[in-house]
Design an enzyme around this catalytic site. Structure first.
Site, short mmCIF file in Angstrom:
data_model
loop_
_atom_site.label_atom_id
_atom_site.label_comp_id
_atom_site.label_asym_id
_atom_site.label_seq_id
_atom_site.Cartn_x
_atom_site.Cartn_y
_atom_site.Cartn_z
N ARG A 98 0.83 -1.21 0.00
CA ARG A 98 0.00 0.00 0.00
C ARG A 98 0.86 1.26 0.00
O ARG A 98 0.53 2.26 -0.63
CB ARG A 98 -0.95 -0.02 1.20
CG ARG A 98 -2.17 0.90 1.05
CD ARG A 98 -1.96 2.25 1.67
NE ARG A 98 -1.46 2.10 3.00
CZ ARG A 98 -0.53 2.90 3.52
NH1 ARG A 98 0.00 3.90 2.82
NH2 ARG A 98 -0.09 2.70 4.74
N LEU A 139 10.40 14.76 1.45
CA LEU A 139 10.10 15.84 2.40
C LEU A 139 10.87 15.64 3.70
O LEU A 139 11.61 16.50 4.14
CB LEU A 139 8.59 15.90 2.67
CG LEU A 139 8.14 16.98 3.67
CD1 LEU A 139 8.45 18.38 3.13
CD2 LEU A 139 6.65 16.84 3.99
N THR A 140 10.72 14.47 4.33
CA THR A 140 11.37 14.18 5.61
C THR A 140 12.89 14.19 5.48
O THR A 140 13.45 13.70 4.50
CB THR A 140 10.92 12.80 6.12
OG1 THR A 140 9.51 12.83 6.36
CG2 THR A 140 11.63 12.42 7.40
N GLY A 145 11.68 15.69 10.86
CA GLY A 145 10.57 14.84 10.44
C GLY A 145 9.25 15.55 10.62
O GLY A 145 8.62 16.00 9.67
N SER A 146 8.84 15.73 11.88
CA SER A 146 7.55 16.36 12.17
C SER A 146 7.58 17.87 11.96
O SER A 146 6.52 18.50 11.97
CB SER A 146 7.12 16.05 13.61
OG SER A 146 6.89 14.66 13.78
N LEU A 346 -3.40 -16.29 18.80
CA LEU A 346 -2.58 -17.28 18.12
C LEU A 346 -1.47 -17.84 19.01
O LEU A 346 -0.82 -18.82 18.64
CB LEU A 346 -1.97 -16.69 16.85
CG LEU A 346 -2.82 -16.82 15.58
CD1 LEU A 346 -4.04 -15.92 15.63
CD2 LEU A 346 -1.99 -16.51 14.34
N GLY A 347 -1.26 -17.23 20.15
CA GLY A 347 -0.20 -17.70 21.04
C GLY A 347 1.17 -17.66 20.38
O GLY A 347 1.49 -16.72 19.64
N GLU A 371 3.56 9.97 7.82
CA GLU A 371 2.45 10.87 7.49
C GLU A 371 1.83 11.47 8.74
O GLU A 371 0.63 11.73 8.81
CB GLU A 371 1.36 10.16 6.66
CG GLU A 371 1.84 9.23 5.58
CD GLU A 371 2.73 9.91 4.55
OE1 GLU A 371 2.91 11.13 4.61
OE2 GLU A 371 3.24 9.21 3.67
#
Length: 392
Positions: A98, A139-140, A145-146, A346-347, A371
């Protein structure tokens, strides 16, 4: 009139909220993921690579998944809701997949489509929609970053050219991209550039040793006196308005996509609980297991309804960035909790790549951060509620 039986995979009848075209888009992406990704993705994750990424990109282009919510230039012109449904299926396979599609369509392609010149659109978008050209979005930075307003990457005029210098970090698709959308400080504010990656001085070393998003190409971008013609710059947009508009598009896809990862985890846990026997009976028959499944299903379906609401608003042209923050903050946070709870059902098997749960849990840790971190979205929502800016 008899009521239809409840489908444990769709207990609220969510599918009834879509028309035939919406479901056809979803089913096309789901079938492609089941055929081309699901049989192999655990091995890709374990080996830390995404082999055949260029072929996968072309196949995604052939089914209209790249820049699918954009109009013209070879793009599918799908609705925001249809794009969201595609993101669910892509992330149900793997967050890295994705991410490939989101960075291509919602960041790189959207930036050129929204802010580029007609020449830039004609040059890049048709090939990107077809998957012939892969894009990335810079961008980062290593130290910013932020707080992108403090970026150090800069571009200066030299005659009729621009000369670009700086570094970007954690860039999906970077080392396989043919074009990089790079944001840089200039004398008249932050500006965007469409940078051909074969330009001298540009390099994109791949980042290794990741514990998350391992089936994804992640790179650093290094720009050392990269000389670009004047027409490489986006002509009009100045300041953070440009990159933030793109991030809003990518965040919207995450709102839906995170629910795909959560759905995969829930379904793995539900099926496992029915087949796994302890103390002489399936663990699905124990109250604590049912409580976990009920809570996971509740949060998943609430998240899907939130995503659909935001998608309808985006299609109507009324969606605000603060509303996307509600979706990104809630849905990724709940998806991680669903993954962690599924792992407990699921252990010990929950940590095996025979099941998708630990892979999704690890990936969602990255999705939670990129993001916009939890804290950034909390502050966006806080400012919307109070009118007070707490960022500085």
């Amino acid at each position: 009139m008899s009521k239809p039986a409840l489908d444990p995979r769709d207990p609220l009848g969510f599918d009834e909220l879509f028309d035939a075209e919406d479901l056809a888009v979803r089913d096309t992406v789901r079938a492609w993921c089941n055929d081309r990704v699901m049989p192999y993705v655990a091995d890709w994750f374990e080996s830390g690579e995404l082999p055949g990424i260029r072929e996968l990109a072309r196949e995604l282009g052939s089914i209209g998944a790249l820049g699918m919510h954009l109009e013209g230039y070879g793009c599918a012109g799908a609705t925001a809701v249809q794009y969201g449904l595609a993101c669910v299926e892509l992330e149900a396979a793997d967050s890295g997949l994705r991410s490939l599609v989101s960075v291509q369509g919602s960041l790189a392609m959207y930036a050129i489509h929204r802010w580029g010149s007609e020449e830039q659109k004609q040059r890049w978008l048709p090939g990107m929609a077809a998957g012939e050209i892969i894009g990335c979005f810079g961008l980062t930075e290593p130290d910013h970053g932020s707080d992108p307003a403090s970026m150090r990457t800069h571009a200066k005029r030299e005659g009729g050219d621009w000369v670009l210098n700086g570094r970007k970090m954690w860039i999906t698709n970077g080392s396989v991209a043919g074009v990089a959308v790079v944001w840089a400080q200039t004398d008249d504010g932050i500006r965007g550039f469409a940078v051909p990656t074969d330009t001298p001085g540009f390099s994109a070393p791949e980042i290794k040793h990741k514990a998350s998003l391992r089936a994804s190409v992640t790179s650093e971008l290094v720009m050392d006196d990269v000389r670009l013609p004047a027409e490489a710059a986006f002509p009009e947009v100045r300041g953070l308005k440009g990159p933030l508009s793109c991030l809003n598009q990518a965040r919207y896809g995450i709102v839906w996509g995170a629910m795909g990862a959560a759905r995969s985890c829930l379904e793995a846990a539900r099926e496992y609980s029915i087949s796994r026997e302890q103390f002489g009976r399936p663990i699905a028959g124990f109250q604590l297991t049912q409580a976990k499944l009920a809570d996971m299903s509740l949060e998943l379906n609430k998240g899907l309804l939130l995503a659909l609401h935001l998608g309808r608003r985006m299609d109507a042209g009324t969606l605000r960035p603060e509303q996307v923050s509600y979706g990104k903050l809630n849905n990724v946070r709940e998806a991680i909790e669903i993954a962690r709870t599924a792992r407990t059902i699921l252990g010990a098997n929950g940590i095996s790549f025979e099941y998708p749960v630990m892979r999704h849990a690890a990936n969602l840790e990255s999705v939670l951060t990129y993001e916009g971190t939890v804290e950034m979205h909390q502050l966006v929502i806080g400012q919307a509620l109070t009118g007070e800016n707490a960022f500085r």
